[in-house]
Design a protein around this motif. Structure first.
Motif, PDB file in Angstrom:
ATOM      1  N   ILE A 177      -2.952  12.422 -35.640  1.00 32.29           N
ATOM      2  CA  ILE A 177      -3.330  13.828 -35.695  1.00 32.29           C
ATOM      3  C   ILE A 177      -2.054  14.582 -34.900  1.00 32.29           C
ATOM      4  CG2 ILE A 177      -4.599  15.349 -33.967  1.00 32.29           C
ATOM      5  CD1 ILE A 177      -6.044  14.271 -36.529  1.00 32.29           C
ATOM      6  N   TYR A 178      -1.394  13.487 -34.027  1.00 34.88           N
ATOM      7  CA  TYR A 178      -0.407  14.088 -33.166  1.00 34.88           C
ATOM      8  C   TYR A 178       1.058  14.393 -34.157  1.00 34.88           C
ATOM      9  CZ  TYR A 178      -1.326  13.655 -28.456  1.00 34.88           C
ATOM     10  OH  TYR A 178      -1.828  13.960 -26.969  1.00 34.88           O
ATOM     11  N   VAL A 181       0.384  17.498 -36.095  1.00 36.11           N
ATOM     12  CA  VAL A 181       0.494  18.786 -35.323  1.00 36.11           C
ATOM     13  C   VAL A 181       2.044  18.765 -35.653  1.00 36.11           C
ATOM     14  CG1 VAL A 181       0.823  19.930 -33.367  1.00 36.11           C
ATOM     15  CG2 VAL A 181      -1.133  18.375 -33.964  1.00 36.11           C
ATOM     16  N   PHE A 244       7.578  14.451 -23.344  1.00 39.60           N
ATOM     17  CA  PHE A 244       6.938  14.730 -22.510  1.00 39.60           C
ATOM     18  C   PHE A 244       6.362  16.196 -22.632  1.00 39.60           C
ATOM     19  CE2 PHE A 244       5.544  16.755 -18.655  1.00 39.60           C
ATOM     20  CZ  PHE A 244       4.674  16.037 -17.916  1.00 39.60           C
ATOM     21  N   PRO A 245       5.202  16.541 -22.860  1.00 36.49           N
ATOM     22  CA  PRO A 245       3.843  15.809 -22.423  1.00 36.49           C
ATOM     23  C   PRO A 245       3.022  15.495 -23.642  1.00 36.49           C
ATOM     24  CG  PRO A 245       3.557  17.951 -22.505  1.00 36.49           C
ATOM     25  CD  PRO A 245       4.802  18.218 -22.835  1.00 36.49           C
ATOM     26  N   HIS A 247       3.711  12.788 -25.637  1.00 28.98           N
ATOM     27  CA  HIS A 247       4.087  11.242 -25.817  1.00 28.98           C
ATOM     28  C   HIS A 247       3.075  10.169 -25.929  1.00 28.98           C
ATOM     29  CE1 HIS A 247       3.577  11.832 -21.499  1.00 28.98           C
ATOM     30  NE2 HIS A 247       3.018  10.569 -21.551  1.00 28.98           N
ATOM     31  N   SER A 248       1.750  10.563 -25.501  1.00 26.82           N
ATOM     32  CA  SER A 248       0.691   9.674 -25.429  1.00 26.82           C
ATOM     33  C   SER A 248       0.321   8.991 -26.563  1.00 26.82           C
ATOM     34  CB  SER A 248      -0.401  10.221 -24.669  1.00 26.82           C
ATOM     35  OG  SER A 248      -0.919  11.475 -25.713  1.00 26.82           O
ATOM     36  N   ARG A 252       0.115   4.641 -27.347  1.00 27.55           N
ATOM     37  CA  ARG A 252      -0.849   4.159 -27.792  1.00 27.55           C
ATOM     38  C   ARG A 252      -0.374   3.264 -29.093  1.00 27.55           C
ATOM     39  NH1 ARG A 252      -4.756   8.511 -27.803  1.00 27.55           N
ATOM     40  NH2 ARG A 252      -4.904   8.330 -25.651  1.00 27.55           N
ATOM     41  N   TYR A 306      10.183  10.773 -16.230  1.00 31.02           N
ATOM     42  CA  TYR A 306       8.602  10.277 -16.250  1.00 31.02           C
ATOM     43  C   TYR A 306       8.465   9.117 -16.809  1.00 31.02           C
ATOM     44  CZ  TYR A 306       4.028  11.408 -17.342  1.00 31.02           C
ATOM     45  OH  TYR A 306       2.580  11.475 -17.574  1.00 31.02           O
ATOM     46  N   LEU A 310       6.698   5.959 -14.973  1.00 28.40           N
ATOM     47  CA  LEU A 310       5.363   5.238 -15.378  1.00 28.40           C
ATOM     48  C   LEU A 310       5.382   3.833 -15.874  1.00 28.40           C
ATOM     49  CD1 LEU A 310       4.632   8.066 -15.549  1.00 28.40           C
ATOM     50  CD2 LEU A 310       2.863   7.406 -17.130  1.00 28.40           C
ATOM     51  N   TYR A 323       6.567   3.032 -22.467  1.00 32.31           N
ATOM     52  CA  TYR A 323       7.236   4.255 -21.766  1.00 32.31           C
ATOM     53  C   TYR A 323       8.785   4.127 -21.670  1.00 32.31           C
ATOM     54  CZ  TYR A 323       2.639   5.693 -20.301  1.00 32.31           C
ATOM     55  OH  TYR A 323       1.290   6.067 -20.257  1.00 32.31           O
TER      56      TYR A 323
END
Lengths: 505, 104, 623, 170, 511
Positions: A177-178, A181, A244-245, A247-248, A252, A306, A310, A323
């Protein structure tokens, strides 16, 4: 021969697919060896391409161009056609990345020996992935770029979702999904550019956008349009990089995907983002890019800090590395934001360097996971005792990652910061905080695994000979670039010069 | 000219159309729903025939169109009823709001 | 000879590589590889030094890589300053190699230890030979790596792990300062070359603010490496490494690199009065501060470590007070006597297998060679006349006084007193009196490979002072005057009472130590009782480590935890919000799809009506 | 007010009344019967619009055929005679929507006038229609025959009793 | 008009329609005389032969000039040829798909299915080749009525009954709405010939009634969205798709939808091309935002609601709604690429959707279920089904090297090509495409990532052929879209679409 060389290279992984089709899926051993052979073949061709590549010569080499798709449009002006060509070629930058792809693919294929099931489909997808990556870097127009870009997406989805760890499917969807996008935005931008200019070729586009504004107005290309396109492109590639933001997903994926795939992902796929920003962002909209430099630099520093912050307290070594990738991609942005020779060089060096380093580190994590069945930091300790080589290489990788001179990570960090200090010294000074933090979290992770009191592990054999190949090759490459960066630099220079010419720096 | 003005016909058609529509959307008996649809088609026919007489290019076309419409409507009613009967055999109901085994 | 000087660092590198290959070997003769190769380096260094003594010098560079128009170069340079450093480094390195052969006897990673030593020597020699800041920086970091590896050599000990990490991180903080300074200079000057930087400084191309800024940034680097306040905390902890390592790295060479850096960049510092003052103040404060901690420590190596910090502070003070020669001079002498002290301490530890001085005592009789050598070292560092420490310390005091920094001068004098006190406290506790604890048995003198280096250093600790004396000649300052640096004031021959004061301070310190620890005239816990809180603070190293823990470390970790929460709940939360939003929408969509065909029709009509309504409202329906 | 006007009003009133009754009656058979009046009234309207042939067809097909099959349908499905009202909310919502639709359309229909009318429509109406159908519109006409055939076959297939087939299978 | 005049028309151009009509009649007669027990498969072959014959006839007509019979009540032009090829191809594949349907309870109605299918096809084809309101309407109704019946063919199946009834009610309402709108279009102009309507639209008299015209447009448009299953008349689709037999669902989602677009293009474009808008702009420009809103709503509703579906046929219904939304996008943009874009997308859609339905059919017959779980572990059980299914799903999701991607790319070209570019529409399309990834990939995940003990799946030969054909075409059109585009450009001149050869010269007001 040369006329087709690049196409042969791009599609050479398909040979592996073809061969694997005829191997019974239960024959584990031959499949694995064919898997390695299938990546060695592209590597061989990549080396041929490298030898055919004239260092510092013309900007674009080994080009191929065929008519592919043609839309014909009747407008009031008469017939306007919107042709799409199959056009590929390499310049210094893409040559380097192609080489990186070929090398890391071989090593990842070797690392894939630890895959436990369904080797056949694994390697078929693996080859398709490699084809996509090679294509992305060789593509010379937006359409082709996009196609190969998406081709990398699908095999990755399967590879993560089928062969990953416990939460693999969530990771696979997150990835999909990311990146979806990102590619969605890309597609809109690409089509918009195509429809405005009638071409998809990188160089022609760059030329078109460099025309005086008066001429551009006739094409309905305003400054705002250019800026909008650039921002959209940056956002799209920011997903991939990741910035960022956004990156999540990457964290994963890094945690859940099988190690060999993370090697590829972290080593090469993330780099597509950087490549995109360089080629499309800086290459096509230099003026707008310059006016956004501060924002890009800011995001670079944010990413750097960041990610580092983290990484400090993660308890899973994979997350630390994930990270750390976020953090290191910040350096790419920092270099790009600088927009001067050193910054650009630093960014590209970081692309290559991080590719090698993260491939190495994830490879070792994979090896450790295979032995201990865990990637929690608390599960390890004193690994150096039973597995001195693994521990040593791991430490070396960690040091490379924190930018120790003599290793590739240093050059890129140094160049990137050097560049930024010229343009935005204060921001750069803030960014250097990241260098300290990097040292802290890398050492924390590496030392708590290799040093300290020894902890029990189900299996504690040192790197086997087949595992040593990737480890040592990568380490050697890291050292080679760190000690003799001129080789890489010479290859990149013409390309970077061209981009820098546009940026006027 | 003291003939009935065109808007009067159109209005009648509109009213009948709305009534038919209302019936088709609220009546629970499936037969009535079908017949309400017929009423809507009738309303359309009034429009067509009225326009045949009053229009920029008045002519027979409107009347012919309405003939086709009537034919089609009849066929549709027949088919609709046939389907309803088949349904009734299996479900023993003609209540439209009970026909919701497939949803969501 | 000079053209070959680039080979000097490569021999230790070769040693590193060879020994890594033989890493599994159980034979301890592998040590000879290291000894031999560093020996070659030593010989070459001496050759180079002699050549430079005769006034020669060389600088050779080649392009490392091309950055746009600018070439980034690498090469080597030999000038008086670094020729001297070459000798010091290769000499101490050689001696430590030799010493380690005995000291590390029986360790299962014997070759690895020597490999690391080789790596360190390579880096240190490379650092010294660097002709430009960038190259220096690279070796600077590699030196840090060597130090890190050696501190963490006993990797299975949690303390060693922590100490290695701390050393790396703390020095890294300094390194970043150096990095910033270097990069800033580059954009001001357009080069990393010393020559060009100095030329620009001379031409006044840099604004004074920029001069101060860059000088201070570079000084931060030196602070980190040389364990100056406030980045000194790693150095005492670094004593977790094997003792020869402490002698080599944390006494003689690496920690001196900070001083070397300031010296090498001296023209830059000279151009900024403010920077010099900062250097001097930091140095002076470090000197007294570390000395004060040294008074109370119970670990023999820690006492020496704080002593090192203190002495490094002296050197910085000298440099900051325009005592260029004095600083270098003290660096040289300190290298010898501190290495000697560490090796002697190592010998003691080797003999008694403990580092706690309270468990030692009366070793003078048992360690017939180590004892006197330790005494020589202690005398030298205390500044007892005629030994090397006396001369160099005298010069520092003189130049501080001459520079008008009277406050710092008196601080230095007090520090000298303290130095004498804690060194002799150490000496008396360890070597005189009765044996304490369970360490009596099996105490024997170390083998020849260990005592020989100590003897060499002992001799040097005595004679090195005569390099630069008022009485015999100022060889060192003449020699250094050949270099790029224009010596500030020539030599400082301050008022004649300065040596007297220094001697007096040393004598007082020794006497006090004698009274307390030998004669017992004064009770040992005399200070502890009279000033409990102060002594507590001092004993706990002024709570600096705890302070850092409470502020910086906890702050960073807290920020990190905060970041994790932010990542989970805000960054991911937004995504979750979007996805659940879409899913909710899907649920609404499927709820509307209620299976009632009439509802579908109603919805359709509703849609159409909405469309018509919008057309009507926007199109001017009512007009 | 001319006779044409009066006729129109009466017919329109009948038609609408039939429609309203359709909505409001509860007995299903009554509803269908009410609608017969509407259909016949519409036929009358056609006559006022000079469409005699269409009017005849209307009577035949709607008032005759369709109403009859619908009644048959009602009989065949043996429902309870009384129709239950739909939920109030549904009625109100649907009613409002349709009412809005009516108002919007009404606003623009009310003054639609082209100011001309064809006065010769009634002359040989049926013949002209026949000619047009068999020449100009022969293709849709033939297509309609296919359509009717399909409807015929389809209705038979769907409404055929299953037991016959089951027996046939046995 | 006498018989000679009638006979003077070039009736041979109607050959494809005649063939279909003839075969349909033949089938019904044969079916009548066939024994009840005997298999109806030969009928399928006959029907298939008829479709192929019609296709051949069209290919032979490729060079034929624009021909008009009886005032455009029948019209042969590039548009009709291009889209009739799609309709015929789609029907052919559905036929093969159905001929292998081994479900017993359908067997008894097998024969009817074939000629009803052909009748529906005939209606669709007439829609493609007519420029007369009445013919279009009758064609539409022929298609609709046949579809209603087909949906209810499984008489013993309650779901089939229910879906047919829902279909007929929705369809009836939609027809009424469409006709209501058309009646105003007709009324304002007094013409049924589309070209004449367009001509009359320019009458200054009509400027006064531009609102009514706009209303007529919107009502008609909304009514016609029934056929393509787009908002606001889309809600029948999930229920009907779920209840109808799989071949019928395939037919509805592909051929019927294509026919819906055909009539939309024919009617809307020709009729309103010159119509005045409320603010004296072109009406087509003025309605753009509304059609855009409908397209966007369709995409959103389809994709978002599909997320929650567990029934595969229902999921595909929502997917098909979404796809309709996509295809509406170029329609909105009025791009000059309009025809080839829609044609290409429909072609791609034909292959991928029929391919997917073939697999659904195979599995649902074997597993006696329509739940997504029938796909569990398909990759292990039958990789030769899982891999093509993956291609179809990827294509539907618009992922490169599939035809669906090229189609979507084209749609974007349409949306962004003209000034001002419709960025937000493109953004909605992209965003909903992303949402669609979730449910398409969910099926893929079920096939690849879940394991199952179920046995291998056997595929009848005919279906395997359809599958192979669809899969190859999906990929081939993705890699070499020029195969189709060149064919289109080489044989079809879309200017013919606007060429009014009849009305100007020969039309007489013969009343």
């Amino acid at each position: 021969m040369n006329a087709w060389l690049l196409s042969i290279l791009i599609f050479s992984p398909l040979l592996g697919v073809l061969v694997l089709m005829f191997v019974p899926s239960s024959d584990e051993k031959s499949i694995k060896w064919l898997g390695v052979l299938g990546t060695l073949f592209p590597l061989g061709i990549a080396l041929v391409v490298l030898s055919a590549f004239k260092m510092g010569g013309d900007e674009l080499q080994l080009t191929e161009k065929f008519s592919w798709i043609s839309y014909e449009v009747f407008q009031s002006k008469g017939q306007v056609s919107y042709p799409i060509f199959y056009e590929i070629g390499v310049n210094g930058l893409s040559m380097v990345l192609i080489l990186l792809t070929a090398v890391v693919s071989v090593l990842a294929a070797i690392a894939s020996f630890s895959i436990k099931q369904n080797w056949k489909s694994y390697f078929i997808l693996f080859f398709l992935l490699e084809m996509g990556m090679l294509g992305v870097f060789a593509a010379q127009n937006l359409f082709l770029f996009f196609i190969f870009f998406e081709i990398t997406l699908i095999p990755m989805f399967f590879l993560i979702g089928r062969w990953g760890y416990l939460e693999r499917e969530k990771a696979a969807y997150s990835f999909l999904i990311y990146n979806g996008v990102g590619s969605a935005i890309l597609l809109i931008v690409f089509v918009a550019l195509f429809m405005k200019t009638g071409t998809m070729n990188f160089q022609e586009l760059a030329y078109t956008f460099s025309l005086p504004q008066a001429e551009l107005n006739q094409l309905f290309i305003t400054k705002g349009f250019k800026m909008g396109m650039l921002i959209a492109l940056l956002v799209a590639f920011a997903v991939k990089l990741p910035v960022f933001p956004l990156h999540s997903w990457m964290v994963r994926v890094h945690v859940q995907a099988p190690p060999a795939i993370v090697m590829i992902h972290s080593g090469i796929l993330l780099k597509i983002g950087a490549y995109g920003v360089i080629v499309f962002g800086a290459g096509m909209f230099p003026d707008q890019f310059k006016s956004l430099a501060f924002v890009i630099g800011l995001f670079g520093v944010i990413n750097l800090l960041y990610g580092a912050f983290l990484a400090l307290t993660q308890t899973d070594v994979k997350r630390v590395l994930a990270y750390s990738s976020v953090s290191h991609m910040g350096i790419v942005l920092i270099g790009l934001a600088a927009g001067n020779t050193s910054g650009m060089t630093g960014a590209v060096f970081q692309v290559v360097s991080h590719g090698l380093i993260s491939a190495l580190l994830f490879f070792l994590i994979g090896a450790l996971y295979e032995r201990s069945g865990s990637s929690e930091l608390s599960a390890f300790g004193g690994v150096a005792k039973r597995m001195p080589i693994l521990a040593g290489v791991f430490l070396a990788g960690g040091l490379a990652s924190l930018g120790l001179p003599g290793m590739s990570g240093f050059i890129s960090e140094f160049m990137a910061f050097l560049g930024l200090f010229e343009k935005m010294p204060v921001l750069a000074a803030v960014g250097t905080l990241g260098l300290i933090l990097t040292a802290v979290y890398v050492l924390r992770a590496v030392l708590s695994i290799t040093f300290g009191a020894e902890k029990e592990m189900p299996e504690s054999r040192d790197l086997s000979s087949s595992e040593r190949v990737p480890a040592f090759v990568l380490l050697a490459a890291i050292l080679f670039i760190g000690i003799y960066p001129a080789w890489l630099n010479d290859m990149l220079r013409p390309t970077l010069d061209a981009i820098l010419l546009g940026l006027g720096g | 000219m003291s003939a009935v003005p065109l808007p009067a016909y159109l209005m009648l058609a509109l009213i009948l159309f709305c009534i038919g529509l209302f019936g088709a959307l609220t009546k629970r008996n499936a037969v009535i729903v079908l017949i309400s649809i017929e009423l809507m088609l009738n309303a359309v026919n009034i429009n067509l025939v009225a326009f045949a007489k009053y229009s920029l290019n008045p002519g027979l076309t409107g009347q012919i169109f309405s003939l086709f419409t009537i034919t089609v409507a009849a066929a549709e009613a027949a088919v609709g009823l046939a389907i309803l009967i088949a349904l009734y055999r299996n479900r023993k109901t003609v209540n439209v709001d009970e026909m919701d085994t497939m949803k969501r | 000879m000079l053209q070959m000087s680039w080979l000097i660092p490569l021999f230790p590198l070769l040693s590193f590589i060879l020994l890594l290959l033989f890493r599994k070997s159980k034979s301890e003769s592998t040590a000879w590889i290291g000894v031999l190769l560093t020996g070659i380096s030593l010989v070459m260094s001496i050759g180079v030094f002699l050549a430079v003594w005769q006034g020669e010098g060389i600088k050779t560079e080649g392009t490392w890589f091309q950055m746009g128009e600018r070439a980034i170069t690498m090469g080597f340079e030999v000038n008086p300053l670094n020729a001297l450093m070459l000798v010091i480094v290769s000499l101490v390195s050689f001696l430590v190699h030799l010493y380690s052969k005995g000291y590390m006897h029986g360790d299962d990673r014997f070759p690895v230890f020597f490999a690391y030593l080789g790596l360190f020597s390579f880096a240190m020699l490379g650092l010294v030979l660097s002709p430009n800041l960038l190259q220096l920086y690279m070796f600077w970091e590699l030196v840090g790596l060597g130090s890190f590896l050696l501190i963490g050599f006993y990797y299975f000990k949690p303390e060693a792990k922590a100490a290695a990490k701390k050393a790396f991180v703390m020095t890294r903080i300094g390194d970043v300062g150096l990095f910033i300074g270097m990069v800033l200079l580059f954009w001001q000057v357009g080069s990393f070359e010393y020559d060009e930087i100095f030329a620009s400084v001379k031409n006044g191309d840099l604004s004074s603010g920029m001069l101060t800024l860059t000088a201070l940034c570079i000084f931060v680097g030196a602070v980190g490496k040389s364990g100056q306040l406030p980045l000194h905390t790693w150095l005492p902890d670094a004593m977790e490494g094997p003792t020869p390592v402490s002698a080599l790295i944390h006494a003689a060479t690496m920690v001196a690199a900070g001083v070397y850096l300031v010296a090498a960049m001296y023209p830059l510092f000279q151009a900024s009065e403010a920077a010099l003052t900062v250097v001097a103040v930091v140095g002076g404060l470090t000197a007294i501060f570390a000395a004060s901690i040294g008074l109370m420590q119970k670990d023999i190596k820690r006492v020496l470590a704080y002593s090192t910090v203190s002495q490094l502070g002296y050197m910085m003070l000298a440099l900051g007070a325009s005592g260029y020669v004095a600083g270098i001079f003290h660096l040289t002498t300190h290298a010898f006597f501190k290495a000697l002290l560490f090796l002697a301490a190592g010998s003691v530890i080797h003999a008694v297998h403990t580092q706690n001085i309270e468990e030692m005592g009366g070793l003078w009789k048992k360690l017939r060679i180590t004892g006197p050598l330790f005494l020589i070292g202690a005398l030298a560092i205390s500044g007892v006349p005629l030994l090397s420490g006396f001369f160099s310390k005298d010069e520092i005091l003189a130049s501080t006084y001459a520079d008008g920094k009277y406050g710092l001068f008196w601080l230095a004098v007090i520090a000298a007193f303290m130095t004498a006190f804690y060194m002799f406290r150490l000496f008396f506790i360890v070597f005189t009196g009765e044996a304490r604890g369970e360490t009596e048995k099996g105490v024997h003198e170390s083998p020849g490979v260990m005592t020989f280096p100590m003897i060499v250093l002992g001799v040097l600790a005595v004679v090195a002072g005569y390099l630069n004396t008022t009485w015999f000649g100022t060889f060192l300052s003449d020699y250094l005057a050949q270099g790029a640096v224009e010596l500030p004031h020539g030599d400082h021959h301050g008022p004649a009472w300065i040596p007297l004061v220094a001697t007096l301070a040393a004598a007082l310190g020794i006497a006090l130590a004698y009274l307390i620890y030998q004669r017992g005239t004064l009770s040992r816990d005399w200070i502890t009782r009279s000033l409990p809180s102060l002594s507590d603070v001092i004993y706990n190293k002024w709570y600096i480590d705890e302070g850092y823990d409470q502020t910086v470390v906890k702050g960073t970790r807290g920020l990190s935890k905060l970041g994790v929460l932010f990542d989970r709940y805000i960054v991911d939360g937004l995504v979750t919000a979007v996805t659940t939003g879409v899913q909710r929408l899907g649920r609404v969509g499927s709820r509307v799809q209620n299976g009632q065909v009439q509802s579908y029709g109603t919805a359709a009509i509703f849609g159409i009506v909405i469309l018509l309504l919008i057309v009507a409202l926007t199109g001017g329906y009512f007009s | 007010m001319t006779g044409e006007m009066i006729a129109f009003f009466l017919l329109a009133l009948t038609a609408i009344t039939g429609g309203v009754l359709l909505i409001n009656l509860t007995n299903v058979v009554h509803m269908v019967v009410a609608l017969i009046f509407t259909f016949i009234a519409i036929a009358g309207i056609y006559i006022t619009l000079s469409a005699e042939f269409v009017a005849v067809v209307q009577v035949l097909i709607y008032s005759g055929a369709i109403t009859i099959i619908m009644l048959f349908g009602i009989m065949l499905t043996r429902h309870q005679e009384k129709e239950k009202k739909a939920p109030r909310l549904k009625i109100i919502l649907t009613g409002l929507t349709i009412g809005l639709f009516f108002l919007i359309m009404y606003g623009k229909i009310k003054d639609l006038n082209f100011g001309q009318q064809n006065v010769e429509l009634h002359v040989e109406n049926t013949k002209k229609i026949g000619v047009e159908l068999y020449s100009h519109y022969v293709i849709p006409f033939e297509l309609t025959s296919v359509l009717l055939l399909v409807a015929l076959i389809g209705s038979i297939i769907l409404a055929k009793r299953d037991d016959d087939e089951k027996e046939a299978k046995k | 008009m006498d018989l000679d005049t009638l006979l003077s028309f070039k009736w041979s151009v109607m050959a494809p329609e005649f063939i279909i009509l003839g075969v349909a009649t033949l089938l019904s007669v044969i079916d009548l005389f066939m024994k009840k027990e005997s298999s109806r498969t030969p009928l399928a072959w006959l029907a298939g032969a008829g479709v192929i014959g019609a296709l051949a006839a069209i290919f032979m007509q490729l060079d034929t000039e624009v021909t008009s019979i009886l005032f455009d009540t029948y019209r042969l032009d590039s548009f009709s040829k291009a889209f009739k090829i799609l309709l015929l191809l789609g029907t052919l594949l559905v036929l093969v798909l159905a001929s292998n349907d081994k479900k017993e309870d359908v067997e008894e109605n097998r024969g009817e299915f074939y000629y009803l299918l052909l009748a529906a096809l005939l209606g669709a084809m007439m829609m493609a080749s007519s420029a007369d309101l009445i013919t279009l309407f009758v064609g539409l109704e022929l298609l609709s009525l046949s579809s209603y019946i087909m949906a209810g063919l499984e008489r013993q199946n309650k779901r089939s009954n229910e879906s047919a009834f829902k279909y007929v009610v929705s369809g009836g309402i939609a027809t009424a709405i469409t006709l209501f709108g058309m009646s105003y279009v007709f009324g304002l102009t007094g013409e049924t010939n589309l070209f004449l309507i367009a001509q009359t639209m320019q009458d200054p008299e009509l400027l006064k009634h531009s609102f009514l015209l706009m209303f007529a447009f919107l009502i008609t448009f909304a009514g016609l969205t029934f056929k393509i299953a787009a908002a606001p008349l889309h809600m029948w689709a999930p229920d009907v798709y779920e209840g109808a037999p799989v071949p019928v669902t395939a037919f509805l989602s592909v051929v019927s939808k294509t026919a819906g677009f055909v009539i939309l293009l024919r009617f809307i474009i020709i009729t309103f091309i010159a119509a005045p808008g409320i603010d004296s702009e072109s009406l087509l420009l003025e309605v753009q935002p509304y059609v855009m809103a409908l397209a966007a709503a369709t995409m959103i509703i389809g994709n978002v609601t599909a997320l929650r579906q567990r029934n595969i046929k229902r999921m595909f219904a929502y997917s098909s709604i979404a796809q309709a939304g996509y295809i509406l996008v170029p329609f909105v943009s009025n791009s000059s690429l309009l025809f080839e874009l829609i044609w290409f997308y429909l072609l791609a859609y034909l292959f991928m959707n029929i391919g997917a339905f073939t697999i659904i059919q195979v599995l649902s017959v074997q597993e006696k279920s329509n739940d997504i779980s029938i796909f569990r572990g398909l990759f292990k059980r039958s990789p030769w089904l899982a891999v093509p299914m993956t291609f179809f799903l990827l294509s539907l999701a618009g992922i490169p090297i599939t035809a669906g991607f090229v189609g979507k790319f084209g749609i974007f070209m349409g949306a962004l090509g003209l000034e001002p570019a419709h960025y937000w529409l493109a953004a909605v399309m992209m965003a909903t495409t992303l949402v669609s990834y979730v449910y398409y990939f969910n099926v893929i995940a079920v096939m690849f990532f879940r394991d199952s003990e179920r046995t291998r799946v056997s595929v009848p030969r005919g279906m395997a052929a359809v599958l192979a054909f669809c899969a190859v075409s999906t990929i081939l059109l993705g890699i070499m879209p020029d195969l189709a585009l060149d064919f289109f450009y080489g044989n079809f001149d879309i200017n013919e679409f606007f060429m009014n050869i009849e009305a100007v010269d020969t039309h007489t007001h013969d009343h």
